[in-house]
Design a protein around this motif. Structure first.
Motif, PDB file in Angstrom:
ATOM      1  N   ILE A 140     -56.022  22.887  35.821  1.00  0.00           N
ATOM      2  CA  ILE A 140     -54.938  23.823  35.540  1.00  0.00           C
ATOM      3  C   ILE A 140     -55.230  24.631  34.280  1.00  0.00           C
ATOM      4  O   ILE A 140     -54.962  25.829  34.199  1.00  0.00           O
ATOM      5  N   SER A 141     -55.795  23.962  33.269  1.00  0.00           N
ATOM      6  CA  SER A 141     -56.070  24.618  31.996  1.00  0.00           C
ATOM      7  C   SER A 141     -57.273  23.962  31.344  1.00  0.00           C
ATOM      8  O   SER A 141     -57.400  22.732  31.355  1.00  0.00           O
ATOM      9  N   GLY A 142     -58.153  24.787  30.785  1.00  0.00           N
ATOM     10  CA  GLY A 142     -59.348  24.273  30.137  1.00  0.00           C
ATOM     11  C   GLY A 142     -60.573  24.450  31.002  1.00  0.00           C
ATOM     12  O   GLY A 142     -60.547  25.089  32.057  1.00  0.00           O
ATOM     13  N   GLU A 143     -61.685  23.860  30.538  1.00  0.00           N
ATOM     14  CA  GLU A 143     -62.949  23.956  31.247  1.00  0.00           C
ATOM     15  C   GLU A 143     -63.501  22.566  31.504  1.00  0.00           C
ATOM     16  O   GLU A 143     -63.385  21.677  30.662  1.00  0.00           O
TER      17      GLU A 143
ATOM     18  N   ASP B 115     -57.811  20.692  24.962  1.00  0.00           N
ATOM     19  CA  ASP B 115     -57.462  19.674  25.952  1.00  0.00           C
ATOM     20  C   ASP B 115     -57.585  20.246  27.362  1.00  0.00           C
ATOM     21  O   ASP B 115     -57.268  21.415  27.608  1.00  0.00           O
ATOM     22  N   LEU B 116     -58.011  19.389  28.283  1.00  0.00           N
ATOM     23  CA  LEU B 116     -58.130  19.740  29.697  1.00  0.00           C
ATOM     24  C   LEU B 116     -56.894  19.238  30.434  1.00  0.00           C
ATOM     25  O   LEU B 116     -56.498  18.082  30.275  1.00  0.00           O
ATOM     26  N   LEU B 117     -56.280  20.104  31.227  1.00  0.00           N
ATOM     27  CA  LEU B 117     -55.131  19.726  32.047  1.00  0.00           C
ATOM     28  C   LEU B 117     -55.564  19.773  33.509  1.00  0.00           C
ATOM     29  O   LEU B 117     -55.989  20.829  34.000  1.00  0.00           O
ATOM     30  N   THR B 118     -55.472  18.635  34.183  1.00  0.00           N
ATOM     31  CA  THR B 118     -55.962  18.521  35.554  1.00  0.00           C
ATOM     32  C   THR B 118     -54.874  17.970  36.469  1.00  0.00           C
ATOM     33  O   THR B 118     -54.175  17.014  36.118  1.00  0.00           O
ATOM     34  N   LEU B 119     -54.758  18.570  37.655  1.00  0.00           N
ATOM     35  CA  LEU B 119     -53.895  18.059  38.714  1.00  0.00           C
ATOM     36  C   LEU B 119     -54.756  17.220  39.663  1.00  0.00           C
ATOM     37  O   LEU B 119     -55.781  17.692  40.158  1.00  0.00           O
ATOM     38  N   PHE B 120     -54.344  15.984  39.874  1.00  0.00           N
ATOM     39  CA  PHE B 120     -54.989  15.116  40.849  1.00  0.00           C
ATOM     40  C   PHE B 120     -54.008  14.874  41.996  1.00  0.00           C
ATOM     41  O   PHE B 120     -52.809  14.675  41.772  1.00  0.00           O
ATOM     42  N   TRP B 121     -54.527  14.881  43.214  1.00  0.00           N
ATOM     43  CA  TRP B 121     -53.679  14.604  44.385  1.00  0.00           C
ATOM     44  C   TRP B 121     -54.446  13.705  45.338  1.00  0.00           C
ATOM     45  O   TRP B 121     -55.670  13.837  45.505  1.00  0.00           O
ATOM     46  N   SER B 122     -53.755  12.742  45.943  1.00  0.00           N
ATOM     47  CA  SER B 122     -54.345  11.939  46.997  1.00  0.00           C
ATOM     48  C   SER B 122     -53.394  11.907  48.189  1.00  0.00           C
ATOM     49  O   SER B 122     -52.180  12.102  48.035  1.00  0.00           O
ATOM     50  N   HIS B 123     -53.936  11.651  49.360  1.00  0.00           N
ATOM     51  CA  HIS B 123     -53.134  11.755  50.583  1.00  0.00           C
ATOM     52  C   HIS B 123     -52.182  10.579  50.755  1.00  0.00           C
ATOM     53  O   HIS B 123     -51.309  10.608  51.627  1.00  0.00           O
ATOM     54  N   GLU B 124     -52.332   9.529  49.933  1.00  0.00           N
ATOM     55  CA  GLU B 124     -51.481   8.353  50.073  1.00  0.00           C
ATOM     56  C   GLU B 124     -50.917   7.956  48.719  1.00  0.00           C
ATOM     57  O   GLU B 124     -51.472   8.286  47.667  1.00  0.00           O
TER      58      GLU B 124
END
Length: 372
Positions: free
Chosen positions: A298-301, A344-353
C-alpha cells in the motif's frame, strides 16, 4: 528412519518429499533418487543401505508401447536385483495404477512390475504394499505426460484452445493426498493391495471448471474455493501462470479527493490484514500447501522473493505503493517480503481462508541462504 523414494523428480516423488519434509521426525530422513541416481549402481546401493522404507514412484507414463510394457517391469527388476544383492528387506511401497488391469502396454507393464515386487517380497519375507492410484495431478507436474489436468492448465496459461474428449471420464486425486496415503500406510505397517479413491468427474467438467477459474482469475476475481477439489485445481492452474502472470497491476481510480483501487475480489470471502514493516526488515520466509495468499504493498517500497521448494532459483519482484500491484504466492514456494525503502512499509495481506492457529498451513523455510 531412512526413506528412499525412486522417481523422486517426478510429480508424485516431488510431492512425497514436500509432505515428508513438513513433518517433524521425517526431516532429513528422505533419500531422493532421480533417474540418473537410480540408474547408477553406487548411488542406488548407497541409498538402500539400512533403508527402512522404499517408495517406488519411478515409472514410464508415455513412450513407445514396447518401452511402456518392458520398461516399467525393468525398473522393478533393477530395484529388487539390488535389494537381493544387498540382502536387505525394507518395507516396499509401489505406486501402481488403476490401469494395471487394462489391456494396454502401460497397464501390462505396471501389472508386471507389481508381480516382480510381490515375488521379491515373498522370497525376502519383506513387507510389500501395492497402492493402486487413480489419475494424479498437482503443482509441478508435466503437461502431456502426467495428467490431462496439467495439459489443460498449460494450454490455458498459453492462451491455446483445449483439446477436450467430451466422453472421457476421470478419477482425480491430488498428489498431496496420495503422499498422505503412502505415509499413513507405512506408519501403520499395512501391507497388500490398497485401492486409493479419488473424485469421479468427466473430462468435459474438469475442463469447464478450469476454463471458468482461468476466466475469473485473469479478470481479477478469485473463484469460489469452498470445494476441496476446486481449490486443488485452482492452485494447480496458478502454478502454470507463475511467474509470468505477476506482478498484476490494479486499476487506480483517482479524482480530486484522492485515489482508490480494489485490492481483492473473491467469491469465497477470506481474511485480510495490514502490517507495517521497518526499513531493512523481512517478513515471511514460509510456504503453504494449499493456502491462496496475496501480497499487496500500500505504501513504501519492497522486494518480494519467491523460491520453489528444493530449488535454488529465486524470483524477485520489486513493488511500490506508488503503483499498486499484487503478487499471489504459489503453493510449495517459500516467500518473503523485505522493506527496501527509507520509510515504514505498509502491506495488505489476504488469504482465501480464515486463519486457524490449530492448522495454520504455514511452514518455515528461508527463501535465501544465510549468506545472501
Amino acid at each position: 528412519m531412512k526413506i528412499v523414494i525412486t522417481g523422486a523428480a517426478g510429480l508424485l516423488g516431488t510431492h512425497l518429499q514436500y509432505y515428508l519434509e513438513s513433518i517433524e521426525g521425517y526431516k532429513s530422513a528422505v533419500i531422493a533418487l532421480d533417474r540418473n541416481k537410480f540408474n547408477d549402481d553406487a548411488s542406488l546401493r548407497d541409498a538402500l543401505v539400512a533403508a527402512d522404507v522404499v517408495i517406488h514412484c519411478a515409472g514410464i507414463n508415455r513412450d513407445e508401447e514396447a518401452v511402456l510394457e518392458n520398461g516399467n517391469r525393468a525398473l522393478a527388476e533393477r530395484l529388487v536385483e539390488m535389494l537381493d544383492r544387498m540382502g536387505t528387506a525394507p518395507h516396499l511401497l509401489y505406486a501402481n495404477t488403476i490401469q494395471r488391469g487394462s489391456d494396454s502396454a502401460y497397464g501390462r507393464g505396471k501389472a508386471a512390475a507389481s508381480e516382480v515386487f510381490g515375488a521379491w517380497a515373498t522370497r525376502a519375507e519383506a513387507a510389500y504394499s501395492d497402492l493402486v492410484l487413480p489419475h494424479i495431478f498437482g503443482e509441478g507436474g508435466r503437461p502431456y505426460y502426467n495428467s490431462v489436468v496439467l495439459t489443460f492448465c498449460d494450454q490455458l496459461a498459453k492462451g491455446e484452445p483445449l483439446s477436450i474428449n467430451g466422453s472421457g471420464q476421470l478419477e482425480l486425486i491430488h498428489a498431496q493426498d496420495v503422499a498422505v496415503a503412502f505415509v499413513d500406510h507405512f506408519e501403520r505397517g499395512l501391507t497388500g493391495e490398497r485401492r486409493i479413491l479419488g473424485v469421479s468427474i468427466s473430462v468435459a467438467e474438469t475442463a469447464g471448471k478450469l476454463i471458468a477459474m482461468h476466466g475469473s482469475y485473469t479478470k481479477g476475481i478469485i473463484p469460489n474455493l469452498d470445494d476441496r477439489l476446486d481449490l486443488q485445481l485452482f492452485n494447480t492452474l496458478r502454478s502454470f501462470l507463475y511467474p509470468d502472470f505477476y506482478p498484476r497491476e490494479l486499476t487506480l481510480h483517482t479524482d480530486e479527493r484522492g485515489s482508490l483501487f480494489e485490492a481483492v475480489k473473491s467469491r469465497n470471502g477470506g481474511q485480510s490484514f495490514l502490517s507495517t514493516t521497518k526499513p531493512g526488515i523481512t517478513r515471511g520466509n514460509h510456504y503453504h500447501f494449499h493456502k491462496v495468499e496475496r501480497f499487496l504493498v500500500i505504501s513504501g517500497e519492497a522486494v518480494i522473493r519467491i523460491r520453489r521448494l528444493m530449488d535454488d532459483h529465486v524470483e524477485s519482484f520489486t513493488v511500490s505503493g506508488d503503483r499498486p500491484v499484487f503478487v499471489d504466492m504459489p503453493t510449495f514456494h517459500t516467500h518473503s517480503i523485505t522493506n527496501i525503502g527509507k520509510d515504514d512499509l505498509l502491506t495488505l495481506f489476504w488469504s482465501h481462508e480464515l486463519f486457524d492457529p490449530e492448522h495454520p498451513d504455514t511452514y518455515f523455510e528461508p527463501v535465501l541462504d544465510d549468506k545472501e
